[in-house]
Scaffold this motif. Structure first.
Motif, PDB file in Angstrom:
ATOM      1  N   PHE A 266     -74.299 -30.947   9.333  1.00  0.00           N
ATOM      2  CA  PHE A 266     -73.273 -30.574   8.356  1.00  0.00           C
ATOM      3  C   PHE A 266     -73.801 -30.522   6.917  1.00  0.00           C
ATOM      4  O   PHE A 266     -73.086 -30.080   6.019  1.00  0.00           O
ATOM      5  CB  PHE A 266     -72.063 -31.522   8.439  1.00  0.00           C
ATOM      6  CG  PHE A 266     -72.339 -32.936   8.015  1.00  0.00           C
ATOM      7  CD1 PHE A 266     -72.171 -33.337   6.706  1.00  0.00           C
ATOM      8  CD2 PHE A 266     -72.740 -33.876   8.948  1.00  0.00           C
ATOM      9  CE1 PHE A 266     -72.411 -34.646   6.321  1.00  0.00           C
ATOM     10  CE2 PHE A 266     -72.978 -35.192   8.577  1.00  0.00           C
ATOM     11  CZ  PHE A 266     -72.814 -35.577   7.253  1.00  0.00           C
ATOM     12  N   ILE A 301     -70.191 -25.279  12.521  1.00  0.00           N
ATOM     13  CA  ILE A 301     -70.776 -26.463  11.878  1.00  0.00           C
ATOM     14  C   ILE A 301     -70.372 -27.730  12.625  1.00  0.00           C
ATOM     15  O   ILE A 301     -71.161 -28.674  12.749  1.00  0.00           O
ATOM     16  CB  ILE A 301     -70.359 -26.523  10.395  1.00  0.00           C
ATOM     17  CG1 ILE A 301     -71.041 -25.386   9.622  1.00  0.00           C
ATOM     18  CG2 ILE A 301     -70.721 -27.867   9.770  1.00  0.00           C
ATOM     19  CD1 ILE A 301     -70.544 -25.202   8.209  1.00  0.00           C
ATOM     20  N   THR A 305     -72.916 -30.383  14.125  1.00  0.00           N
ATOM     21  CA  THR A 305     -72.827 -31.795  13.744  1.00  0.00           C
ATOM     22  C   THR A 305     -72.840 -32.696  14.972  1.00  0.00           C
ATOM     23  O   THR A 305     -73.602 -33.682  15.029  1.00  0.00           O
ATOM     24  CB  THR A 305     -71.535 -32.050  12.932  1.00  0.00           C
ATOM     25  OG1 THR A 305     -71.566 -31.222  11.753  1.00  0.00           O
ATOM     26  CG2 THR A 305     -71.417 -33.510  12.535  1.00  0.00           C
TER      27      THR A 305
END
Length: 312
Positions: A266, A301, A305
């Motif tokens: 991230f 994202i 992550t």
């Protein structure tokens, strides 16, 4: 005033060292390699073969080239490709999917220099690809499904210099070196400003106060409080500024290699205020589809992550 001057001078030294002794050498080598592969037609060959495989997730041949640019050149490199897509008649739906992919992928101007800090590049690029394709598919089939799907006959020929002789190779390397130098010098102002602000916030106790305020929430979510500073820096000032802060924290022993790699999903992407502003300036049709692209990027994202956390 003396304290402020000391902060500015220290930030200036750190920014120049990072730009010229870390960012510049890495970018010279990687840009030279990328531009040589481009000039010899290798990237054209790769794009031609990957394009049919990636068409189901909403990407065209130019979208594949944008993916190579964001991962191996810099966060701003896909601008030219996005502009090309707009000018050559790509549909709004394909443009949105490509923009979402770029938002969600790892940016080379941060990821490559951070190898010197212990970043696992292979892991980062693997999840960059997975996250980017997820973002593109989510945008194409979900968030951007109502966008126009009409497009004119799309010319996906990539125009670039060729290197068929020793002089041509040398010209390509010189141009890549100049491009790397421009990127490195251009990063200095943001690095200096971000490091000054970060040092001032530390000195004033603002970071400690914020950490104490967020401590219960972070503890409940099993998030290390050391990530507050680089996260704030990244989403407000961009990936290059985050890299400068992370470099300082690594030198001070405040961030471990494990935490650096776990947070890469991230922290390393162009999805921040400066990155979004730069990329959507590629053209009016690009700017018009940024909202569905941003929603798709959030999905990509999130996948990155989780992948990084589980892999470390």
């Amino acid at each position: 005033m003396e304290i402020l001057i000391e902060i500015i001078l220290k930030a200036g030294r750190s920014a120049v060292e990072l730009a010229f002794f870390v960012l510049l050498p890495v970018m010279v080598v990687m840009l030279s390699l990328m531009r040589l592969l481009e000039a010899r037609g290798v990237l054209d060959w790769v794009v031609a073969r990957l394009a049919p495989l990636l068409k189901p997730v909403g990407l065209t041949g130019l979208g594949v080239f944008a993916a190579l640019q964001i991962n191996f050149v810099s966060f701003a490199a896909p601008m030219a490709t996005l502009t090309m897509m707009e000018q050559r008649g790509a549909s709004d739906r394909h443009i949105a999917a490509t923009l979402a992919m770029v938002f969600a992928m790892s940016q080379a101007n941060a990821a490559l220099p951070m190898m010197t800090m212990g970043l696992d590049l292979a892991l980062t690029l693997t999840y960059s690809l997975i996250g980017g394709l997820t973002a593109a598919a989510a945008t194409y089939y979900l968030f951007g499904r109502t966008l126009s799907n009409s497009e004119s006959r799309l010319d996906e020929t990539l125009h670039h210099p060729v290197a068929e002789s020793a002089k041509g190779v040398l010209d390509v390397i010189n141009r890549a070196g100049a491009e790397a130098f421009k990127l490195s010098v251009g990063a200095i102002p943001m690095l200096v400003l971000s490091l000054v602000v970060v040092t001032a916030l530390r000195t004033s106790g603002a970071i400690d106060a914020l950490t104490r305020l967020l401590a219960p929430v972070l503890t409940a979510a099993s998030i290390d409080s050391a990530l507050i500073l680089p996260t704030l820096t990244k989403y407000i000032a961009g990936g290059t500024a985050m890299m400068g802060v992370m470099d300082e924290m690594r030198k001070a022993g405040q961030i471990s290699v494990e935490l650096l790699n776990a947070s890469a999903g991230f922290l390393i992407s162009p999805f921040d205020l400066p990155g979004v502003a730069v990329l959507i300036s590629a053209g009016p049709r690009i700017a018009a589809v940024w909202k569905p692209a941003a929603l798709g990027a959030c999905i990509g994202i999130a996948v990155r992550t989780v992948g990084h956390i589980l892999a470390v």
